[in-house]
Every structure is written in C-alpha cells, then in structure tokens.
Motif scaffolding. Structure first.
Motif, PDB file in Angstrom:
ATOM      1  N   UNK A   1      14.444   8.221 -12.742  1.00 15.00           N
ATOM      2  CA  UNK A   1      14.569   7.312 -11.457  1.00 15.00           C
ATOM      3  C   UNK A   1      13.971   7.892 -10.345  1.00 15.00           C
ATOM      4  N   UNK A   2      13.719   9.063 -10.155  1.00 17.01           N
ATOM      5  CA  UNK A   2      12.846   9.569  -9.035  1.00 17.01           C
ATOM      6  C   UNK A   2      11.616   9.319  -9.266  1.00 17.01           C
ATOM      7  N   UNK A   3      11.029   9.307 -10.363  1.00 15.44           N
ATOM      8  CA  UNK A   3       9.597   9.153 -10.801  1.00 15.44           C
ATOM      9  C   UNK A   3       9.449   7.583 -10.457  1.00 15.44           C
ATOM     10  N   UNK A   4      10.332   6.726 -10.866  1.00 19.63           N
ATOM     11  CA  UNK A   4      10.161   5.341 -10.664  1.00 19.63           C
ATOM     12  C   UNK A   4      10.043   5.122  -9.134  1.00 19.63           C
ATOM     13  N   UNK A   5      10.742   5.550  -8.313  1.00 13.76           N
ATOM     14  CA  UNK A   5      10.543   5.351  -6.999  1.00 13.76           C
ATOM     15  C   UNK A   5       9.616   5.911  -6.277  1.00 13.76           C
ATOM     16  N   UNK A   6       9.434   7.078  -6.670  1.00 14.62           N
ATOM     17  CA  UNK A   6       8.421   7.732  -5.585  1.00 14.62           C
ATOM     18  C   UNK A   6       6.902   7.433  -6.249  1.00 14.62           C
ATOM     19  N   UNK A   7       6.742   7.011  -7.436  1.00 16.02           N
ATOM     20  CA  UNK A   7       5.476   6.630  -7.994  1.00 16.02           C
ATOM     21  C   UNK A   7       5.074   5.261  -7.104  1.00 16.02           C
TER      22      UNK A   7
ATOM     23  N   UNK B   1       0.795  -1.207  -0.040  1.00 13.75           N
ATOM     24  CA  UNK B   1      -0.085  -0.054   0.105  1.00 13.75           C
ATOM     25  C   UNK B   1       0.946   1.362  -0.012  1.00 13.75           C
ATOM     26  N   UNK B   2       0.769   2.159  -0.749  1.00 14.08           N
ATOM     27  CA  UNK B   2       1.410   3.342  -1.136  1.00 14.08           C
ATOM     28  C   UNK B   2       1.176   4.404   0.098  1.00 14.08           C
ATOM     29  N   UNK B   3       2.410   4.855   0.536  1.00 11.66           N
ATOM     30  CA  UNK B   3       2.128   5.781   1.729  1.00 11.66           C
ATOM     31  C   UNK B   3       1.555   7.146   1.503  1.00 11.66           C
ATOM     32  N   UNK B   4       0.972   7.843   2.315  1.00 15.96           N
ATOM     33  CA  UNK B   4       0.499   9.290   2.203  1.00 15.96           C
ATOM     34  C   UNK B   4       1.611  10.246   2.530  1.00 15.96           C
ATOM     35  N   UNK B   5       1.827  11.287   1.701  1.00 11.18           N
ATOM     36  CA  UNK B   5       2.761  12.200   1.766  1.00 11.18           C
ATOM     37  C   UNK B   5       1.900  13.282   2.760  1.00 11.18           C
ATOM     38  N   UNK B   6       2.278  13.446   3.826  1.00  8.78           N
ATOM     39  CA  UNK B   6       1.731  14.398   4.971  1.00  8.78           C
ATOM     40  C   UNK B   6       2.060  15.771   4.848  1.00  8.78           C
ATOM     41  N   UNK B   7       3.568  15.623   5.061  1.00  2.91           N
ATOM     42  CA  UNK B   7       4.023  17.254   5.391  1.00  2.91           C
ATOM     43  C   UNK B   7       5.594  17.273   4.829  1.00  2.91           C
ATOM     44  N   UNK B   8       6.042  18.692   4.960  1.00  3.51           N
ATOM     45  CA  UNK B   8       7.411  19.031   4.654  1.00  3.51           C
ATOM     46  C   UNK B   8       7.964  19.345   6.255  1.00  3.51           C
TER      47      UNK B   8
END
Length: 245
Positions: free
Chosen positions: A144-150, A1-8
């Motif tokens: 490469x960043x797209x592949x990981x963070x996606x 399950x992908x994670x929720x990006x919540x804050x900086x």
C-alpha cells in the motif's frame, strides 16, 4: 507531476547541537536558514539539487520521546569499517539501543537526543549510497505504501514485496527510501519525517489536491500558520509539502 523528495526533517530540543552531532558523523556542511533551524547538506551541493539529499533540524518546544516510525541507517563497506564507525559514533555521543530488534544486520544506536538510527553491516545494495544508506520507515503494508509513494514522488520504485517497498532517486544516487513491514508499527507524531517539493513550475496547492486524491490527509501537529502543508500518508506518516517562493 510527482514531487521531489528533498530532505528528512528532524525535530529537536536544540537544533544546532543535534545538527553539529550529525554534521560530525556525516562530514557534511552546516548552515541555518533562521533561528531554531539547522540545515545539513553534503559538501559541494546547494539545496534543492536533485542529485543530493539533505537533513533539516528544527527546534520545537517538546519533541516527544516515543517509538519513532522513521530512522536513518548508515552504510559501511566492511566488517572493519562497521566496527570503526560504531566506535567513532559512541565517541561522538551516540548510545547503544535495544528496541527489541533481535538478530538483525544492523547495530542500533541513538543520537544525543534519543533518535534511533542504525549502522548497517556491509550490503552490496548500499555500496554507492554515501554515508546514509537508507531512510527506513516502519509500516503495516509495504504494498500500500508503494502504491501511494510511487504516485506521490518522482523516485523510482525498485522493489515491492510483502516485507518492504524500496525507492531511490531517479538519478540513481544517494540513499534509498524503504518502507519496512513492522507488525507493531504505531501511528504516533513522528519526530522524523519527509519533506517534498514541487518541481520548478509546479504548484503547491495543485500538488496538495493531487495527494488528497491519492489518499493523503491534512495533519495538525501544532504547526500554526506556516508556508508548508503538513499531510499524512494512508498509514499516518506525516510529511510536509513545501512551497517554492
């Protein structure tokens, strides 16, 4: 399950003073979950509402002064708005910055602690983001960043080229997350980083293991014994996996 990006998360010498500057800039609410931590949230939302984006400021003993890889960029709606916002930011304590950006469509400033941020010229893509248009992260290889963070987060990948990878919340609200190709991007301890959270019912340990399988690694930034896990993506950008508890 992908994670929720919540804050900086932004490291600070004085979390409350830096938080107050950004609260004044954004018009957001300001609170504290404990000593040395200041939390900013858009008014009308309660963390971790997926329809909102948040900022945490955390005091650390020695937040280094380096060329940071991540920054916030603010949106504007017209040339007049851009000029007015830059002027107001200077009145609040921001300082013009020259980071070798050259001829770009944004004005470079630093906040009172020296963190670089930008004020973008009006662009159609950012017309509905609110005050924060994007979180921009310098990288060597956007694909490469797209592949990981996606795979890592549940945000939608809108664009990927040799120059940038562009994500946004699956709800189509709030700022974009952009990995921008920067030839001299250096791997340094990031004063600004992303925090991600398992969805309700998700397991922190399982998510950490999944991220390792995607190419992330554990990172030691002197965090000590804490409830979150500090990791780094394949290019060395630190991020934290929070727990639900």
């Amino acid at each position: 399950m992908a994670l929720q990006l919540v804050h900086v998360n932004i490291k600070a010498r004085n979390d409350s003073a830096l938080g107050r500057f950004w609260a004044d800039v954004l018009g957001w609410g300001m609170s504290s979950e404990g000593p040395g931590v200041t939390n900013l949230e858009p008014k009308g939302f309660v963390w971790p509402d997926p329809a909102a984006f948040y900022i945490d400021f955390v005091t650390v003993p020695d937040p280094e002064t380096v060329k940071y890889r991540a920054r916030l960029d603010l949106a504007t709606t017209s040339e007049a708005h851009h000029a007015e916002l830059v002027a107001r930011l200077k009145e609040l304590g921001a300082t013009p910055a020259d980071v070798g950006q050259g001829d770009v469509a944004w004005t470079a400033l630093t906040d009172p602690e020296g963190n670089l941020f930008g004020v973008l010229e009006p662009q159609e893509i950012y017309k509905d983001t609110g005050q924060i248009a994007r979180v921009a992260v310098a990288c060597s290889d956007p694909r490469a960043m797209a592949r990981f963070w996606d795979e890592a987060i549940d945000w939608t990948l809108h664009e990927v080229t040799d120059e940038r990878a562009v994500f946004r919340s699956p709800l189509g609200v709030g700022p974009y997350l952009e990995f921008v190709r920067t030839p001299d991007a250096q791997i340094v301890w990031n004063r600004v980083h992303l925090d991600v959270l398992p969805h309700t019912g998700g397991d922190q340990a399982a998510e950490v293991a999944r991220l390792e399988g995607l190419g992330a690694r554990f990172a030691d930034v002197g965090q000590g014994d804490v409830s979150w896990k500090v990791m780094a993506d394949p290019e060395g950008n630190e991020f934290c996996v929070l727990g639900r508890g």
